[in-house]
Scaffold this active site. Structure first.
Site, mmCIF file in Angstrom:
data_model
loop_
_atom_site.group_PDB
_atom_site.id
_atom_site.type_symbol
_atom_site.label_atom_id
_atom_site.label_comp_id
_atom_site.label_asym_id
_atom_site.label_seq_id
_atom_site.Cartn_x
_atom_site.Cartn_y
_atom_site.Cartn_z
ATOM 1 N N ARG A 1 23.862 10.028 -7.784
ATOM 2 C CA ARG A 1 24.158 9.414 -6.490
ATOM 3 C C ARG A 1 25.316 8.426 -6.534
ATOM 4 O O ARG A 1 26.129 8.374 -5.605
ATOM 5 C CB ARG A 1 22.895 8.714 -5.980
ATOM 6 C CG ARG A 1 21.832 9.733 -5.632
ATOM 7 C CD ARG A 1 20.506 9.120 -5.307
ATOM 8 N NE ARG A 1 19.569 10.168 -4.944
ATOM 9 C CZ ARG A 1 18.292 9.953 -4.646
ATOM 10 N NH1 ARG A 1 17.803 8.730 -4.676
ATOM 11 N NH2 ARG A 1 17.518 10.949 -4.314
ATOM 12 N N GLY B 1 0.815 -1.222 0.000
ATOM 13 C CA GLY B 1 0.000 0.000 0.000
ATOM 14 C C GLY B 1 0.836 1.255 0.000
ATOM 15 O O GLY B 1 0.461 2.262 0.590
#
Lengths: 209, 577, 251
Positions: B286, B12
């Site tokens: 990154r 979820g």
């Protein structure tokens, strides 16, 4: 009982609003009037008795008494007791100023109810039954008992607290004071009002000694 | 009227909720499973923002440039169709989120403000303070709650996936899930199943991930025959606060808003990123930044106070601006470290952060198992060898917009009669027996200790710097851990809300995923994106411009290679200096 | 040279389920600089042995993000409700007591079921009813000032601190609590959400709604996100009062 609960639930909003309003008008207004009237005791028994007589000579006295004092008090107090049902005190665990006020508001409400019941019985209904005249002497006589006297000191102080703090809550409850600054300022304002009223109330009380 | 198609969505977070919304909007019904109440999903941790080439700063940004930055940033490993569509859809996605009520920061005119992020030269990142993921998750959570109140969604919160239910044709027909409050196992039938279960940071012990990010569900799919693709691409975020329980992310937006990375060299501040990469400076991608910090600390021994940290400095920026744009992360630093980053530089170090790899999917987000879909961090499809900051939220939302309708279409097209109850009962029994075995074991090893060893092993050997010798050793160690797993026991054998049993199950799945990651890294003899081997420092397009696809085998994961779709952008050298 | 290892003493309230009686267990956890309550709970998971050497079970607790943005790990620590991730040992007096929240059904040990809070969000219609997710163009403009107000309200993570500390919130009342009320304010100030303002106000004017607030203001004191909950409630008092008058005098 179930019907009462249902009625309370369905009309929750208006009942609560009316509850808070009744504490201000008429009860709060009457409280101020009552405390000031009592202060006439400072001018001696004659002046005081005159004022009492004047009040007792008002037209529609019963309607005024019941409509603006007794019924609102009962409404405000009884509903107050119903609302206490959901109260779970935690002011020791969360000892914030406002939480203490919240707790004191409820505690004072219960004590004030006893105080007012006693006060009204003694000076309004008992005298009606016995036919004793309501005047300076009657009050002075009763207050000569130190227990009763200090009960009155407590009762008046708590009533004023309940009213002043209630006014603060009223302003929040009706959305008059919204932000923290407004709520803080109104807090000081009602603290001042409360102190003045306690002074007036106790000063009158001492006049009966 | 025919029965409405029923779809199970597992997870979820942003991707799962967006998928759910899409399914409901198109007439399907959803059973939504989550190991935490959905509002507490890991998406809340996303901080910096979401990318969309809205070009509102007059810089000439475009969705094409966003697409190019994404592919380039990912070192050309991503198949290009989905990322391209994602970048094209991005501006519309921002508008949609805005309509849902996400509190994006505003310009004086009341438009959505944009900031800079790593790996691009444009202002392209919409943000809601420094808690953009949280704000987006809440907006989707609210929409799903609306569908829930209309009866279109049934939530199963605090339920964990234990296994997939497959029929004879190896099609997914449902799941078996565990109620984490009662330890009850139950099967659920569905016309299709969508995995939206996020990343696998816990495989590395401490990472920036939430405690739920075990990768267990992905591993279950993998062990059931789903390909696990580009497993070796694990993003290490350059700026995190090292911690005992987890490493807390210090968003890239700190650098996007002007934060500078430095350490002392010869007694003077040394802004090594700005020196080494003058064009992008502190906003290199990154992988580049993490390697640079590693080099400074591990090779040159120039960590602050001799420790494994360097400075991330915001103290030169006006503190009111900082509060409005970065409030959330400054608060985190203050609360967990105790220093005020408005006044003193923060101490940070790289940490495992995100898995670019994941379950293999086609352009409809379906896995190689019919009826099983994957979306969000658990899929592999968008970020190639290295993800650009603020592209993950975007890929979750866009992925949901694809996975929702395609899982529904699959469900609608499902022919033949529904399977009998036998396959469900059989699977429940199988899971029950696994649990019984775990419950009955005594005086074995503690699964939490085993997990600690796993984390250390993976962090030491399979993160920023990878050597084949160490990878081989790691896989051998992993096999030993799997062997030792057979002799674990649970400190708690009660059937109530037992916290040990689900962890033990997750640990098993983590161990298999760890092997897939390690073997993937071992086989890729080149350096690309986040995957860096000092012994093979160059990118090797001839041999390795390929998706690695790991197939589960109990003895050893089997690797297959698949060509990368390079329709729009041809590989070119990747440089940020 | 032997160094005496510093330990931290924990007192944890254990309860198998809501029916069994709770009991306390004590633990000594090796001290590390910067450790928080979560770290200690994990230590217990790795070695579930009490301070007096008794074998026990792992403590059950909820956790997810560990950065105080998800709200999962809320519990009562040294008597006060807060998140255990931000509860740093260095700032706590010992023994450190851990108890579950008291206002929700207990699941086990430090775990409770906060479903009532999510149900409250459903009740107050805490959402913007968008027409659909299709491309309908840009959203409404919003001033930076309004965004700043809304953003703060929107940071609520439904952790339950406000209702745990609320003397009006318990199993005798249906009160929705400060968190849900504050969401009503949030959606009522959003340019689109405003359109359903009265519908939302209706949901909080019934039993268990805003009138159940007793104004103790504990909510705003304990909110870890420093959300101005009492301002939200007072603002809604104003909105409901005006709406109440409108209902009386416009019908």
């Amino acid at each position: 009982m179930r019907a009462v609960k249902k009625w309370l639930q369905e009309n929750n909003f208006f009942i609560r609003k009316l509850h808070s309003l009744s504490g201000v008008v008429p009860l709060g207004a009457f409280l101020i009037e009552h405390l000031i009237t009592n202060s006439f005791a400072k001018f001696g028994p004659e002046v005081y008795n005159q004022k009492i007589e004047w009040f007792q000579s008002l037209p529609y006295l019963y309607a005024l008494e019941y409509g603006f004092i007794f019924i609102p008090i009962l409404f405000h107090a009884l509903l107050g007791f119903v609302f206490l049902w959901a109260w779970s005190d935690n002011s020791a665990r969360y000892p914030y100023g406002r939480n203490w006020m919240y707790t004191l508001q409820r505690a004072s409400g219960m004590i004030v109810f006893v105080f007012i019941a006693y006060h009204v019985w003694e000076f309004r209904f008992e005298t009606q039954l016995t036919g004793a005249p309501v005047n300076f002497d009657l009050v002075a006589n009763s207050l000569s008992n130190p227990l009763i006297f200090y009960f009155y000191v407590l009762g008046i102080t708590l009533t004023v607290f309940h009213f002043a703090n209630g006014l603060w809550g009223f302003c929040v409850h009706w959305g008059i004071t919204v932000g923290p600054r407004a709520q803080k300022l109104s807090g000081f304002l009602f603290l001042a009002l409360g102190l003045v009223l306690v002074y007036i109330g106790l000063d009158a009380l001492w006049a009966f000694r | 009227m025919a029965k409405k198609p029923k779809i199970i969505v597992i997870g979820g977070g942003l991707a799962g909720l967006m998928t759910t919304i899409q399914i409901c909007e198109n007439g399907g019904e959803v059973d939504l499973f989550s190991v935490v109440p959905v509002k507490r999903s890991h998406s809340v941790c996303a901080q910096g923002g979401i990318n969309a080439a809205k070009n509102t700063k007059g810089e000439g940004d475009s969705t094409d440039k966003h697409f190019d930055d994404t592919i380039y940033g990912g070192d050309f490993l991503a198949n290009q169709e989905l990322p391209r569509k994602m970048c094209e859809a991005a501006p519309g996605i921002i508008d949609l989120l805005d309509r849902m009520g996400v509190m994006f920061n505003r310009t004086p005119e009341g438009n959505i403000d944009l900031r800079r992020f790593g790996g691009t030269l444009y202002h392209r990142t919409a943000f809601a303070g420094a808690t953009t993921g949280q704000q987006m998750l809440y907006a989707l959570d609210e929409q799903v709650r609306r569908f829930e109140s209309e009866g279109k969604v049934t939530k199963y919160e605090m339920w964990e996936l234990m296994s997939l239910v497959m029929d004879e044709a190896k099609t997914v027909r449902g799941i078996v899930a565990l109620n984490l409050y009662s330890m009850e196992l139950q099967s659920f039938a569905a016309d299709s199943v969508v995995l939206a279960t996020g990343g696998c940071g816990l495989v590395f012990g401490r990472s920036t991930n939430s405690t739920a990010c075990t990768g267990s569900a992905a591993s279950i799919a993998y062990q059931n025959g789903a390909y696990y693709a580009n497993a070796e691409f694990i993003q290490v975020h350059p700026t995190a606060i090292p911690g005992e329980d987890k490493n807390r992310l210090m968003s890239e937006s700190a650098r996007g808003e002007g934060g500078r990375v430095w350490t002392y060299k010869e007694g003077k501040p040394w802004y090594f990123l700005e020196e080494w990469y003058p064009k992008y400076g502190n906003l290199v991608p990154r992988d580049v930044a993490s390697r640079a910090i590693f080099k400074v600390v591990k090779e040159l021994g120039l960590g602050v106070d001799g420790k494994d940290v360097v400075y991330l400095d915001l103290s030169h920026i006006d503190s009111k601006t900082l509060d409005i744009k970065l409030g959330g992360i400054l608060e985190i630093y203050e609360k967990f470290v105790g220093d005020d980053p408005r006044k003193v530089p923060m101490k940070i170090f790289p940490s495992v952060h995100y898995s670019m790899g994941g379950i293999w999917i086609d352009t409809n987000h379906m896995t190689n198992i019919p009826g099983l879909f994957a979306v969000g961090e658990v899929d592999y499809a968008y970020h190639g060898g290295n993800r650009l900051g603020a592209n993950s939220l975007l890929s979750c939302i866009f992925g949901g917009r694809v996975a929702g309708p395609s899982s529904l279409n699959y469900a609608k097209g499902l022919e033949g009669k529904s399977p009998g109850s036998e396959i469900f009962d059989r699977e429940v029994k199988k899971q029950e027996s696994i649990h019984e075995n775990l419950f009955s074991a005594e005086d074995g090893e503690n699964p939490f200790k085993l997990h600690e060893e796993l984390g250390r092993l993976m962090t030491d050997n399979v993160s920023v710097l990878r050597y084949n010798k160490n990878l081989e050793k790691t896989d051998a160690e992993l096999q030993k851990l799997l062997e030792r797993y057979q002799h674990i026991s649970l400190s708690d054998t009660s059937r109530g809300a037992n916290p040990v049993l689900p962890f033990a199950r997750e640990l098993y799945n983590m161990l298999h995923l760890a092997r897939a990651i390690t073997i993937g890294a071992l086989n890729r003899n080149e350096s690309r994106g986040a995957h860096y081997k000092p012994d093979f420092p160059e990118r090797n397009d001839k041999d390795f411009l390929k998706t690695s696809k790991m197939k589960y085998h109990p003895d050893r994961p089997m690797i297959e290679w698949e060509d990368v779709d390079q329709r729009w952008i041809k590989p070119r050298p990747r440089k940020y200096d | 040279m032997t160094e005496i290892q510093k330990t931290v003493r924990f007192k944890i309230k254990r309860q198998k389920d809501s029916e069994t009686q709770p009991h306390w267990e004590e633990f000594d956890i090796p001290y590390r600089a910067g450790m928080n309550v979560i770290t200690a709970l994990w230590d217990i998971a790795k070695n579930p042995v009490t301070a007096n050497g008794q074998k026990t079970t792992q403590v059950a607790w909820d956790a997810s993000c560990l950065e105080e943005v998800c709200g999962a790990c809320t519990m009562v620590i040294n008597g006060k409700v807060r998140q255990s991730c931000t509860a740093l040992i260095d700032h706590l007096s010992q023994p450190i007591t851990l108890e579950p929240m008291t206002k929700f059904p207990l699941v086990r040990d430090l775990r409770v079921n906060r479903q009532r809070m999510f149900d409250a969000l459903k009740r107050v219609k805490a959402w913007i009813p968008i027409d659909g997710t299709y491309d309908l163009g840009e959203g409404p403009k919003l001033s930076a000032q309004e965004q700043q107000i809304g953003y703060v309200l929107s940071k609520c993570m439904t952790c339950g601190c406000c209702v745990e500390a609320c003397p009006q919130y318990n199993d005798r009342s249906e009160f929705v609590g400060a968190a849900a009320l504050s969401q009503v304010r949030l959606f009522n100030l959003h340019p689109t959400g405003k359109m359903q303002k009265e519908e939302r106000l209706e949901t909080i004017m019934g039993s268990g709604g805003i009138e159940d607030c007793g104004n103790s203001q504990n909510c705003v004191e304990v909110c870890p996100k420093e959300i101005p909950l009492t301002t939200s409630i007072a603002e809604l008092n104003r909105q409901t009062t005006l709406y109440g008058f409108k209902k009386i005098f416009q019908k």
